[in-house]
Design a protein around this motif. Structure first.
Motif, PDB file in Angstrom:
ATOM      1  N   THR A  64      60.264  60.941  11.485  1.00  0.00           N
ATOM      2  CA  THR A  64      58.876  61.448  11.233  1.00  0.00           C
ATOM      3  C   THR A  64      58.921  62.905  10.722  1.00  0.00           C
ATOM      4  O   THR A  64      59.986  63.634  11.287  1.00  0.00           O
ATOM      5  CB  THR A  64      57.927  61.168  12.405  1.00  0.00           C
ATOM      6  N   PRO A  65      58.263  63.688  10.075  1.00  0.00           N
ATOM      7  CA  PRO A  65      58.165  64.793   9.853  1.00  0.00           C
ATOM      8  C   PRO A  65      58.216  65.741  11.165  1.00  0.00           C
ATOM      9  O   PRO A  65      57.873  65.263  12.187  1.00  0.00           O
ATOM     10  CB  PRO A  65      57.140  65.453   8.979  1.00  0.00           C
ATOM     11  N   PRO A  66      58.526  67.154  11.315  1.00  0.00           N
ATOM     12  CA  PRO A  66      58.552  67.916  12.500  1.00  0.00           C
ATOM     13  C   PRO A  66      57.334  67.715  13.173  1.00  0.00           C
ATOM     14  O   PRO A  66      57.178  67.665  14.275  1.00  0.00           O
ATOM     15  CB  PRO A  66      58.930  69.275  11.944  1.00  0.00           C
ATOM     16  N   ALA A  67      56.163  67.969  12.585  1.00  0.00           N
ATOM     17  CA  ALA A  67      54.612  67.925  13.298  1.00  0.00           C
ATOM     18  C   ALA A  67      54.397  66.407  13.957  1.00  0.00           C
ATOM     19  O   ALA A  67      53.449  66.399  14.822  1.00  0.00           O
ATOM     20  CB  ALA A  67      53.678  68.009  12.084  1.00  0.00           C
ATOM     21  N   GLY A  68      55.122  65.382  13.548  1.00  0.00           N
ATOM     22  CA  GLY A  68      54.884  64.188  14.105  1.00  0.00           C
ATOM     23  C   GLY A  68      55.824  63.879  15.273  1.00  0.00           C
ATOM     24  O   GLY A  68      55.723  62.571  15.832  1.00  0.00           O
TER      25      GLY A  68
ATOM     26  N   ASP B 218      57.275  63.078  18.758  1.00  0.00           N
ATOM     27  CA  ASP B 218      56.926  63.389  19.943  1.00  0.00           C
ATOM     28  C   ASP B 218      58.026  63.553  20.796  1.00  0.00           C
ATOM     29  O   ASP B 218      59.121  62.954  21.037  1.00  0.00           O
ATOM     30  CB  ASP B 218      56.549  61.876  20.448  1.00  0.00           C
ATOM     31  N   PRO B 219      57.859  64.783  21.654  1.00  0.00           N
ATOM     32  CA  PRO B 219      59.145  65.070  22.607  1.00  0.00           C
ATOM     33  C   PRO B 219      59.445  64.062  23.588  1.00  0.00           C
ATOM     34  O   PRO B 219      60.523  64.162  23.882  1.00  0.00           O
ATOM     35  CB  PRO B 219      58.735  66.526  23.374  1.00  0.00           C
ATOM     36  N   ARG B 220      58.469  63.321  23.983  1.00  0.00           N
ATOM     37  CA  ARG B 220      58.828  62.176  24.899  1.00  0.00           C
ATOM     38  C   ARG B 220      59.874  61.347  24.383  1.00  0.00           C
ATOM     39  O   ARG B 220      60.503  60.572  25.096  1.00  0.00           O
ATOM     40  CB  ARG B 220      57.642  61.715  25.246  1.00  0.00           C
ATOM     41  N   GLN B 221      59.544  60.879  22.993  1.00  0.00           N
ATOM     42  CA  GLN B 221      60.553  60.068  22.437  1.00  0.00           C
ATOM     43  C   GLN B 221      62.100  60.510  22.365  1.00  0.00           C
ATOM     44  O   GLN B 221      63.212  59.948  22.334  1.00  0.00           O
ATOM     45  CB  GLN B 221      60.042  59.828  20.807  1.00  0.00           C
ATOM     46  N   ILE B 222      62.190  61.910  22.321  1.00  0.00           N
ATOM     47  CA  ILE B 222      63.600  62.633  22.280  1.00  0.00           C
ATOM     48  C   ILE B 222      63.825  62.453  23.462  1.00  0.00           C
ATOM     49  O   ILE B 222      65.346  62.038  24.013  1.00  0.00           O
ATOM     50  CB  ILE B 222      63.118  64.083  21.687  1.00  0.00           C
ATOM     51  N   LEU B 223      63.234  62.780  24.657  1.00  0.00           N
ATOM     52  CA  LEU B 223      63.819  62.743  25.969  1.00  0.00           C
ATOM     53  C   LEU B 223      64.070  61.061  26.387  1.00  0.00           C
ATOM     54  O   LEU B 223      64.940  60.934  27.130  1.00  0.00           O
ATOM     55  CB  LEU B 223      62.476  63.112  26.996  1.00  0.00           C
ATOM     56  N   ASP B 224      63.417  60.146  25.871  1.00  0.00           N
ATOM     57  CA  ASP B 224      63.784  58.786  25.953  1.00  0.00           C
ATOM     58  C   ASP B 224      65.152  58.488  25.462  1.00  0.00           C
ATOM     59  O   ASP B 224      66.117  57.670  25.866  1.00  0.00           O
ATOM     60  CB  ASP B 224      62.624  57.796  25.517  1.00  0.00           C
ATOM     61  N   ALA B 225      65.233  59.136  24.211  1.00  0.00           N
ATOM     62  CA  ALA B 225      66.591  58.799  23.656  1.00  0.00           C
ATOM     63  C   ALA B 225      67.767  59.388  24.340  1.00  0.00           C
ATOM     64  O   ALA B 225      68.769  58.987  24.470  1.00  0.00           O
ATOM     65  CB  ALA B 225      66.533  59.140  22.127  1.00  0.00           C
TER      66      ALA B 225
ATOM     67  N   SER C  47      65.722  59.938  12.358  1.00  0.00           N
ATOM     68  CA  SER C  47      64.656  60.623  13.472  1.00  0.00           C
ATOM     69  C   SER C  47      65.552  61.765  14.124  1.00  0.00           C
ATOM     70  O   SER C  47      66.578  61.685  14.315  1.00  0.00           O
ATOM     71  CB  SER C  47      64.503  59.620  14.149  1.00  0.00           C
ATOM     72  N   TYR C  48      64.581  62.760  14.734  1.00  0.00           N
ATOM     73  CA  TYR C  48      65.068  63.865  15.656  1.00  0.00           C
ATOM     74  C   TYR C  48      65.641  63.217  16.460  1.00  0.00           C
ATOM     75  O   TYR C  48      66.704  63.776  17.227  1.00  0.00           O
ATOM     76  CB  TYR C  48      63.867  64.765  15.748  1.00  0.00           C
ATOM     77  N   ALA C  49      65.107  62.331  17.303  1.00  0.00           N
ATOM     78  CA  ALA C  49      65.484  61.619  18.670  1.00  0.00           C
ATOM     79  C   ALA C  49      66.871  61.081  18.401  1.00  0.00           C
ATOM     80  O   ALA C  49      67.801  61.573  19.260  1.00  0.00           O
ATOM     81  CB  ALA C  49      64.414  60.861  19.163  1.00  0.00           C
ATOM     82  N   TYR C  50      67.119  60.437  17.547  1.00  0.00           N
ATOM     83  CA  TYR C  50      68.422  59.822  17.493  1.00  0.00           C
ATOM     84  C   TYR C  50      69.746  61.043  17.020  1.00  0.00           C
ATOM     85  O   TYR C  50      70.551  60.980  17.692  1.00  0.00           O
ATOM     86  CB  TYR C  50      68.410  58.955  16.270  1.00  0.00           C
ATOM     87  N   ARG C  51      69.331  61.721  15.972  1.00  0.00           N
ATOM     88  CA  ARG C  51      70.239  62.989  15.786  1.00  0.00           C
ATOM     89  C   ARG C  51      70.520  63.712  17.199  1.00  0.00           C
ATOM     90  O   ARG C  51      71.694  64.086  17.521  1.00  0.00           O
ATOM     91  CB  ARG C  51      69.846  63.736  14.502  1.00  0.00           C
ATOM     92  N   ILE C  52      69.549  64.166  17.779  1.00  0.00           N
ATOM     93  CA  ILE C  52      69.871  64.939  18.829  1.00  0.00           C
ATOM     94  C   ILE C  52      70.301  64.424  20.219  1.00  0.00           C
ATOM     95  O   ILE C  52      71.318  64.876  20.534  1.00  0.00           O
ATOM     96  CB  ILE C  52      68.360  65.581  19.378  1.00  0.00           C
ATOM     97  N   SER C  53      70.063  63.137  20.250  1.00  0.00           N
ATOM     98  CA  SER C  53      70.689  62.147  21.457  1.00  0.00           C
ATOM     99  C   SER C  53      72.211  62.024  21.229  1.00  0.00           C
ATOM    100  O   SER C  53      72.919  62.027  22.025  1.00  0.00           O
ATOM    101  CB  SER C  53      69.770  61.028  21.629  1.00  0.00           C
ATOM    102  N   LYS C  54      72.485  61.518  19.819  1.00  0.00           N
ATOM    103  CA  LYS C  54      73.792  61.464  19.533  1.00  0.00           C
ATOM    104  C   LYS C  54      74.929  62.848  19.566  1.00  0.00           C
ATOM    105  O   LYS C  54      75.898  62.528  19.999  1.00  0.00           O
ATOM    106  CB  LYS C  54      74.187  60.757  18.112  1.00  0.00           C
ATOM    107  N   ALA C  55      74.081  63.963  19.076  1.00  0.00           N
ATOM    108  CA  ALA C  55      74.729  65.127  19.273  1.00  0.00           C
ATOM    109  C   ALA C  55      75.088  65.428  20.836  1.00  0.00           C
ATOM    110  O   ALA C  55      76.351  66.180  21.051  1.00  0.00           O
ATOM    111  CB  ALA C  55      74.008  66.371  18.735  1.00  0.00           C
ATOM    112  N   ALA C  56      74.169  64.897  21.555  1.00  0.00           N
ATOM    113  CA  ALA C  56      74.330  65.339  23.122  1.00  0.00           C
ATOM    114  C   ALA C  56      75.416  64.491  23.450  1.00  0.00           C
ATOM    115  O   ALA C  56      76.166  64.865  24.158  1.00  0.00           O
ATOM    116  CB  ALA C  56      73.092  65.227  23.949  1.00  0.00           C
ATOM    117  N   GLN C  57      75.396  63.244  23.181  1.00  0.00           N
ATOM    118  CA  GLN C  57      76.284  62.290  23.447  1.00  0.00           C
ATOM    119  C   GLN C  57      77.653  62.669  23.050  1.00  0.00           C
ATOM    120  O   GLN C  57      78.991  62.801  23.948  1.00  0.00           O
ATOM    121  CB  GLN C  57      76.090  60.989  23.047  1.00  0.00           C
TER     122      GLN C  57
END
Length: 228
Positions: A85-89, A91-98, A149-159
Motif C-alpha cells: 500500500t502507499p505510505p498513507a495506507g 497500518d502500523p499494527r500490520q508492521i508490528l504483526d510482521a 509491503s512496508y511490513a514485509y520489507r521492514i520485518s525482513k530487514a530486522a530479521q
C-alpha cells in the motif's frame, strides 16, 4: 556425522517452502521436528510434527520432541507477508504483526533452542529471509519498481540484523545465515515466481551438507551471496 544422527527443527512447516524443506531433510535421512500452527490429518513417515506458533513462547510439545538431543540445524522459516500500500495506507499494527512473526518469532525459537544447538558439533541457524530485506539493495533502488509491503520489507530487514547480531554474539560457535530461497511459486510468492518450493528445498539441503564457515552470511539459493 551420519544424516540419521542429525536433528533439524523447521518452523512454518505446514505448507510451502517449510514443508518442502522438512520433507527433503527427512528423505535425506535426517531426523526432523516440523513446527506447524495446525496439526495435519496425515503426515510423512519419519517426520515428527508438533504444534508451535512462533508468536507464542516455545511450548512443552516442541521441547519434549527434542528432548536432550543436540539440534544441528534450526530453520526459522515461519513468516508472514502483507499487501503493498502507499505510505498513507500503511497500518502500523500490520508492521508490528510482521515483526512479531518474522523477527521476534525467529528470536523466540533461537533463544529456546540455543542450548541444544550449542550441544551439536557444527550447528547452523538458517533464517529464511528475502533479498527485499537488503538495505543496500533497497537504498540503491534495485527494487524501486516492485510493489512490496512496508511490513514485509521492514520485518525482513530486522530479521537480517538479528542474523548478524546472533552470528557476532556466537563468535563462530553457531553458523548464522540469512537465506533468500528465490522467487518461489508458493502462496507468498510473487506473481512472476518460477522456482518450485521443492527445488529450492533441495538447494537448501545441499547448502546444509556443505557448510561454509562464513558467519554471518546472506545466501541466495538461486545466485551469488547477497549484500546486507
Amino acid at each position: 556425522m551420519a544424516a540419521a544422527d542429525r536433528l533439524a527443527v523447521v518452523t512454518g512447516a505446514g505448507r510451502g517452502f517449510g514443508r518442502a524443506v522438512a520433507e527433503a531433510l527427512t528423505d535425506q535421512g535426517r531426523r526432523v521436528v516440523a513446527c506447524v500452527r495446525t496439526r495435519p490429518a496425515t503426515g510423512k513417515a519419519g517426520l515428527q510434527v508438533v504444534v508451535q506458533d512462533v508468536r507464542d513462547p516455545v511450548g512443552t510439545e516442541l521441547l519434549a520432541a527434542i528432548g536432550d538431543r543436540p539440534v544441528d540445524a534450526l530453520i526459522n522459516n515461519a513468516g508472514v507477508g502483507a499487501k503493498a500500500t502507499p505510505p498513507a495506507g500503511v497500518d502500523p499494527r500490520q508492521i508490528l504483526d510482521a515483526l512479531d512473526v518474522n523477527m521476534a518469532g525467529t528470536l523466540r525459537l533461537t533463544q529456546a533452542l540455543l542450548p541444544a544447538l550449542t550441544a551439536a558439533p557444527d550447528p547452523v541457524i538458517v533464517n529464511v529471509s528475502s533479498r527485499l530485506g537488503s538495505l543496500t539493495a533497497q537504498a540503491e533502488g534495485e527494487f524501486a519498481t516492485r510493489r512490496t509491503s512496508y511490513a514485509y520489507r521492514i520485518s525482513k530487514a530486522a530479521q537480517n540484523m538479528l542474523t548478524i547480531t546472533l552470528a557476532q554474539e556466537s563468535a563462530g560457535r553457531v553458523h548464522c545465515w540469512a537465506v533468500h530461497p528465490g522467487s518461489l511459486t508458493t502462496a507468498m510468492g510473487a506473481t512472476d515466481a518460477t522456482t518450485p518450493a521443492g527445488e529450492a528445498a533441495l538447494r537448501l539441503v545441499d547448502l546444509l551438507n556443505s557448510p561454509d564457515p562464513a558467519s554471518p552470511r546472506f545466501v541466495s539459493l538461486d545466485g551469488p551471496d547477497l549484500r546486507w
